[in-house]
Scaffold this active site. Sequence first.
Site, short mmCIF file in Angstrom:
data_model
loop_
_atom_site.label_atom_id
_atom_site.label_comp_id
_atom_site.label_asym_id
_atom_site.label_seq_id
_atom_site.Cartn_x
_atom_site.Cartn_y
_atom_site.Cartn_z
N ASP A 79 0.82 -1.21 0.00
CA ASP A 79 0.00 0.00 0.00
C ASP A 79 0.86 1.26 0.00
OD1 ASP A 79 -2.60 1.18 0.08
OD2 ASP A 79 -2.32 1.62 2.20
N HIS A 80 0.44 2.26 -0.76
CA HIS A 80 1.11 3.57 -0.80
C HIS A 80 2.60 3.44 -1.07
CE1 HIS A 80 -2.08 6.41 0.08
NE2 HIS A 80 -2.52 5.61 1.04
N HIS A 89 -6.59 10.31 5.94
CA HIS A 89 -5.75 9.36 6.67
C HIS A 89 -5.56 9.81 8.12
CE1 HIS A 89 -4.37 8.56 2.45
NE2 HIS A 89 -4.43 7.32 2.89
N ASN A 106 -10.01 0.73 2.97
CA ASN A 106 -8.74 0.69 3.70
C ASN A 106 -8.91 1.20 5.13
OD1 ASN A 106 -7.80 0.09 1.12
ND2 ASN A 106 -6.00 1.38 1.31
#
Length: 292
Positions: free
Chosen positions: A83-84, A181, A231
């Site tokens: 991820d990311h 986030h 997520n």
Amino acid sequence: MTAVATAELIATAVERGTAVPSFNVIGLEHAEGIVLGAERAGGDVLLQLSENAVRYHGGLRPLVAACRELAAAASVGVSIHLDHVEDSDLIDETIALGPVAGIGSVMVDASTLPYDENVAVTADAARRARAAGLWVEAELGAIGGKDGAHAPGVRTDPAEASSFVSATGVDGLAVAVGSSHAMADRSASIDLDLVRRLADAVPVPLVLHGSSGVPDDMIRAAVDAGIRKINVGTALNIAWTAAVRAALADDAALTDPRRYGRPGREALAASVASFCSVISPTTASVTAPAGR
């Protein structure tokens, strides 16, 4: 063995009109708790390894190996997702390891670059990753809260998203629709109309990042509007840390990590099971036998 390709999990979610829960792994106890929670909920799950987590462990392979073994022993479908990923070397290593190491997908994150550069970097990585058998996610827009790199409030434009997917060949798109986030409270408001317009405009599944800060009813509404991957990270850390703090406060002489790690893992599993029940409340695992 119930390690399942990410592409299969996503395809099933698309078919059923649900979403795949995707949880961030920090260490082994996180991975164990995530799988345990998913098994309790009876649904499939993605174990997400961020670039930061890989750096924390000093490399990709040990953490992937641990997650792969947990996936193999799970009673629900489990896949591993990077991820990311911004670091080009880590993208290359992920592609090189690929499904043979148990990795099912990667998010190529060039979203902080200007649009044309985002397209160029993502398209190159997506071409190579897909050739290696990986499902590829990218991001367009600005999802707030990630180390200040994204500006909160910016939204993904449907027409630009359609052009981006066509130009890059990605399999899934993370969109900015109101979440952020690292939120410690669940007060984010999702632009459901924008989600629906993006789902109509974009021919690939949509991904919602920053879902720890989204209330349960809005997560469910976002899935109904077209989100197909959810997520979650911060909420698990909050549950884990609260349980560990409580265990240490109860016994000032406690030094055995297993004695405070166990309640942390249990709290994390409970959080995962709760999120799974919201994201896919009636969805059984794709690996479950008939009648389960």
